[in-house]
Design a protein around this motif. Structure first.
Motif, PDB file in Angstrom:
ATOM      1  N   THR A  58       0.829  -1.190   0.000  1.00  0.00           N
ATOM      2  CA  THR A  58       0.000   0.000   0.000  1.00  0.00           C
ATOM      3  C   THR A  58       0.866   1.243   0.000  1.00  0.00           C
ATOM      4  OG1 THR A  58      -1.740  -1.160   1.199  1.00  0.00           O
ATOM      5  CG2 THR A  58      -1.816   1.233   1.245  1.00  0.00           C
ATOM      6  N   GLN A  59       1.943   1.241   0.785  1.00  0.00           N
ATOM      7  CA  GLN A  59       2.832   2.378   0.817  1.00  0.00           C
ATOM      8  C   GLN A  59       3.515   2.583  -0.521  1.00  0.00           C
ATOM      9  OE1 GLN A  59       3.153   4.624   3.377  1.00  0.00           O
ATOM     10  NE2 GLN A  59       4.178   5.752   1.735  1.00  0.00           N
ATOM     11  N   ALA A  60       3.904   1.457  -1.149  1.00  0.00           N
ATOM     12  CA  ALA A  60       4.532   1.565  -2.462  1.00  0.00           C
ATOM     13  C   ALA A  60       3.573   2.200  -3.453  1.00  0.00           C
ATOM     14  CB  ALA A  60       4.971   0.182  -2.960  1.00  0.00           C
ATOM     15  N   ALA A  61       2.291   1.815  -3.378  1.00  0.00           N
ATOM     16  CA  ALA A  61       1.308   2.386  -4.284  1.00  0.00           C
ATOM     17  C   ALA A  61       1.130   3.875  -4.001  1.00  0.00           C
ATOM     18  CB  ALA A  61      -0.028   1.653  -4.136  1.00  0.00           C
ATOM     19  N   ALA A  62       1.189   4.254  -2.717  1.00  0.00           N
ATOM     20  CA  ALA A  62       1.028   5.663  -2.373  1.00  0.00           C
ATOM     21  C   ALA A  62       2.205   6.479  -2.874  1.00  0.00           C
ATOM     22  CB  ALA A  62       0.899   5.805  -0.859  1.00  0.00           C
ATOM     23  N   ASP A  63       3.402   5.899  -2.812  1.00  0.00           N
ATOM     24  CA  ASP A  63       4.592   6.600  -3.258  1.00  0.00           C
ATOM     25  C   ASP A  63       4.675   6.681  -4.779  1.00  0.00           C
ATOM     26  OD1 ASP A  63       5.298   6.875  -0.650  1.00  0.00           O
ATOM     27  OD2 ASP A  63       6.692   5.186  -0.632  1.00  0.00           O
ATOM     28  N   ASN A  64       3.980   5.750  -5.454  1.00  0.00           N
ATOM     29  CA  ASN A  64       4.006   5.697  -6.914  1.00  0.00           C
ATOM     30  C   ASN A  64       2.580   5.628  -7.428  1.00  0.00           C
ATOM     31  OD1 ASN A  64       7.069   5.099  -7.647  1.00  0.00           O
ATOM     32  ND2 ASN A  64       6.543   3.955  -5.806  1.00  0.00           N
ATOM     33  N   PRO A  65       1.854   6.743  -7.454  1.00  0.00           N
ATOM     34  CA  PRO A  65       0.454   6.711  -7.876  1.00  0.00           C
ATOM     35  C   PRO A  65       0.294   6.119  -9.258  1.00  0.00           C
ATOM     36  CG  PRO A  65       1.311   8.958  -7.863  1.00  0.00           C
ATOM     37  CD  PRO A  65       2.341   8.091  -7.201  1.00  0.00           C
ATOM     38  N   PRO A  66      -0.802   5.329  -9.484  1.00  0.00           N
ATOM     39  CA  PRO A  66      -0.999   4.662 -10.770  1.00  0.00           C
ATOM     40  C   PRO A  66      -1.181   5.646 -11.903  1.00  0.00           C
ATOM     41  CG  PRO A  66      -2.969   4.481  -9.393  1.00  0.00           C
ATOM     42  CD  PRO A  66      -1.877   5.042  -8.526  1.00  0.00           C
ATOM     43  N   SER A  67      -0.661   5.263 -13.051  1.00  0.00           N
ATOM     44  CA  SER A  67      -0.821   6.085 -14.245  1.00  0.00           C
ATOM     45  C   SER A  67      -2.223   5.927 -14.800  1.00  0.00           C
ATOM     46  CB  SER A  67       0.209   5.647 -15.297  1.00  0.00           C
ATOM     47  OG  SER A  67      -0.085   6.225 -16.533  1.00  0.00           O
ATOM     48  N   ALA A  68      -2.746   6.967 -15.388  1.00  0.00           N
ATOM     49  CA  ALA A  68      -4.100   6.912 -15.928  1.00  0.00           C
ATOM     50  C   ALA A  68      -4.158   6.094 -17.204  1.00  0.00           C
ATOM     51  CB  ALA A  68      -4.609   8.324 -16.202  1.00  0.00           C
ATOM     52  N   ALA A  69      -3.061   6.043 -17.960  1.00  0.00           N
ATOM     53  CA  ALA A  69      -3.091   5.331 -19.245  1.00  0.00           C
ATOM     54  C   ALA A  69      -1.769   4.634 -19.513  1.00  0.00           C
ATOM     55  CB  ALA A  69      -3.407   6.302 -20.353  1.00  0.00           C
ATOM     56  N   PRO A  70      -1.390   3.640 -18.621  1.00  0.00           N
ATOM     57  CA  PRO A  70      -0.117   2.979 -18.813  1.00  0.00           C
ATOM     58  C   PRO A  70      -0.043   2.151 -20.080  1.00  0.00           C
ATOM     59  CG  PRO A  70      -1.411   1.860 -17.141  1.00  0.00           C
ATOM     60  CD  PRO A  70      -2.139   3.125 -17.494  1.00  0.00           C
ATOM     61  N   SER A  71      -1.193   1.705 -20.621  1.00  0.00           N
ATOM     62  CA  SER A  71      -1.165   0.842 -21.796  1.00  0.00           C
ATOM     63  C   SER A  71      -0.606   1.561 -23.015  1.00  0.00           C
ATOM     64  CB  SER A  71      -2.575   0.319 -22.094  1.00  0.00           C
ATOM     65  OG  SER A  71      -3.456   1.390 -22.361  1.00  0.00           O
ATOM     66  N   ALA A  72      -0.598   2.910 -22.967  1.00  0.00           N
ATOM     67  CA  ALA A  72      -0.057   3.664 -24.090  1.00  0.00           C
ATOM     68  C   ALA A  72       1.437   3.439 -24.222  1.00  0.00           C
ATOM     69  CB  ALA A  72      -0.351   5.151 -23.909  1.00  0.00           C
ATOM     70  N   ALA A  73       2.073   2.951 -23.161  1.00  0.00           N
ATOM     71  CA  ALA A  73       3.514   2.706 -23.178  1.00  0.00           C
ATOM     72  C   ALA A  73       3.782   1.264 -22.764  1.00  0.00           C
ATOM     73  CB  ALA A  73       4.230   3.686 -22.254  1.00  0.00           C
ATOM     74  N   CYS A  74       3.075   0.341 -23.385  1.00  0.00           N
ATOM     75  CA  CYS A  74       3.246  -1.061 -23.035  1.00  0.00           C
ATOM     76  C   CYS A  74       4.579  -1.576 -23.562  1.00  0.00           C
ATOM     77  CB  CYS A  74       2.107  -1.903 -23.606  1.00  0.00           C
ATOM     78  SG  CYS A  74       2.288  -3.661 -23.238  1.00  0.00           S
ATOM     79  N   THR A  75       5.471  -1.865 -22.636  1.00  0.00           N
ATOM     80  CA  THR A  75       6.778  -2.407 -22.981  1.00  0.00           C
ATOM     81  C   THR A  75       7.077  -3.578 -22.057  1.00  0.00           C
ATOM     82  OG1 THR A  75       7.584  -0.223 -23.648  1.00  0.00           O
ATOM     83  CG2 THR A  75       9.241  -1.905 -23.192  1.00  0.00           C
ATOM     84  N   TYR A  76       7.521  -4.668 -22.628  1.00  0.00           N
ATOM     85  CA  TYR A  76       7.916  -5.831 -21.839  1.00  0.00           C
ATOM     86  C   TYR A  76       9.434  -5.783 -21.675  1.00  0.00           C
ATOM     87  CZ  TYR A  76       3.210  -7.144 -23.224  1.00  0.00           C
ATOM     88  OH  TYR A  76       1.853  -7.142 -23.434  1.00  0.00           O
ATOM     89  N   THR A  77       9.867  -5.623 -20.449  1.00  0.00           N
ATOM     90  CA  THR A  77      11.278  -5.403 -20.143  1.00  0.00           C
ATOM     91  C   THR A  77      11.909  -6.675 -19.585  1.00  0.00           C
ATOM     92  OG1 THR A  77      10.759  -3.097 -19.605  1.00  0.00           O
ATOM     93  CG2 THR A  77      12.871  -3.974 -18.821  1.00  0.00           C
ATOM     94  N   PRO A  78      13.049  -7.119 -20.118  1.00  0.00           N
ATOM     95  CA  PRO A  78      13.704  -8.310 -19.573  1.00  0.00           C
ATOM     96  C   PRO A  78      13.917  -8.183 -18.067  1.00  0.00           C
ATOM     97  CG  PRO A  78      14.756  -7.648 -21.613  1.00  0.00           C
ATOM     98  CD  PRO A  78      13.793  -6.547 -21.260  1.00  0.00           C
ATOM     99  N   ALA A  79      13.668  -9.270 -17.349  1.00  0.00           N
ATOM    100  CA  ALA A  79      13.783  -9.264 -15.895  1.00  0.00           C
ATOM    101  C   ALA A  79      14.078 -10.671 -15.416  1.00  0.00           C
ATOM    102  CB  ALA A  79      12.489  -8.752 -15.255  1.00  0.00           C
ATOM    103  N   VAL A  80      14.574 -10.776 -14.213  1.00  0.00           N
ATOM    104  CA  VAL A  80      14.756 -12.067 -13.563  1.00  0.00           C
ATOM    105  C   VAL A  80      13.743 -12.174 -12.432  1.00  0.00           C
ATOM    106  CG1 VAL A  80      17.188 -12.284 -14.168  1.00  0.00           C
ATOM    107  CG2 VAL A  80      16.565 -11.075 -12.075  1.00  0.00           C
ATOM    108  N   PRO A  81      13.317 -13.433 -12.133  1.00  0.00           N
ATOM    109  CA  PRO A  81      13.766 -14.691 -12.737  1.00  0.00           C
ATOM    110  C   PRO A  81      13.123 -14.952 -14.098  1.00  0.00           C
ATOM    111  CG  PRO A  81      12.076 -15.124 -11.118  1.00  0.00           C
ATOM    112  CD  PRO A  81      12.348 -13.643 -11.041  1.00  0.00           C
ATOM    113  N   ALA A  82      13.673 -15.940 -14.796  1.00  0.00           N
ATOM    114  CA  ALA A  82      13.149 -16.346 -16.096  1.00  0.00           C
ATOM    115  C   ALA A  82      12.867 -17.840 -16.044  1.00  0.00           C
ATOM    116  CB  ALA A  82      14.137 -16.012 -17.200  1.00  0.00           C
TER     117      ALA A  82
END
Length: 220
Positions: free
Chosen positions: A21-45
């Motif tokens: 909840t605190q993380a969400a408060a510190d980083n408010p959700p974007s209104a239109a994140p789908s406009a920048a849909c990018t799949y970024t390599p990450a671990v684990p795989a």
């Protein structure tokens, strides 16, 4: 719904309602994140199937998904209009048998009411080798039948997701991307079977094993 069992929904204090909840408060959700849909390599795989390349035309096509489990079938309608990045990823993984022969590793029966799946390792810490942004968070609620993404903080979505089997209050930090259209009774029967409290009271491995045999995608 953080990924690691020690922090996933939280062990006994349900850190989902604290740290996340605190993380969400510190980083408010974007209104239109789908406009920048990018799949970024990450671990684990784990059980790596590649990284999707977002195609907005294909992503907009509606579909339903049916999980064939040892406890019965669960079908949901994908919210391709509201969470195209998320639903495109789910379809990408499902069509490559990513979820087949995995199991739902977490059931909560106190304060929040969810069944969590999507980790091929069954440990709560697995992922597909990429992450992608949150979507559909503005005003998000989690009534029974919601399908939403688990995460380890803002914009860390991977393969883990959860079904809400009873109306649940959560901070709007978990992308809702589907609505159960058949099989809510299956989820409720799994919940009635209880869990083993391995992560704390009301939070553990479901006593009725939920083995996913296959996931079928049907265009609508």
């Amino acid at each position: 719904m953080l990924r690691k069992p020690s922090a996933l929904l939280a062990a006994s204090a349900l850190l989902l309602l604290g740290t996340a909840t605190q993380a969400a408060a510190d980083n408010p959700p974007s209104a239109a994140p789908s406009a920048a849909c990018t799949y970024t390599p990450a671990v684990p795989a784990d059980n790596f199937k590649g990284i999707p390349l977002f195609d907005p035309v294909k992503a907009a096509k509606p579909y339903s998904a049916t999980l064939r489990t040892g406890q019965g079938a669960i079908t949901f309608r994908a919210l391709t209009d509201k969470a195209p990045c998320t639903t495109y990823s789910f379809k990408f993984l499902a069509r490559r048998d990513y979820f087949d022969r995995s199991h739902c590793h977490r059931l909560t029966t106190a304060r929040i009411y969810v069944l969590q799946c999507g980790d091929p390792t069954g440990t709560g810490s697995g992922g597909p080798g990429y992450s992608f942004p949150d979507e559909n968070l503005t005003g998000a609620t989690y009534p029974a039948g919601t399908v939403a993404m688990a995460n380890a903080g803002p914009n860390t979505n991977g393969s883990q997701f959860f079904f809400v089997w009873k109306d649940t209050k959560l901070s709007p930090a978990y992308t809702p991307f589907g609505k159960v259209t058949a099989g809510l009774d299956v989820l409720q029967r799994i919940a009635a079977g209880g869990e083993d409290d391995q992560n704390g009271p009301g939070d553990g491995f479901p006593r009725l094993p939920v083995n996913i045999k296959r996931v079928q995608i049907k265009s609508r």
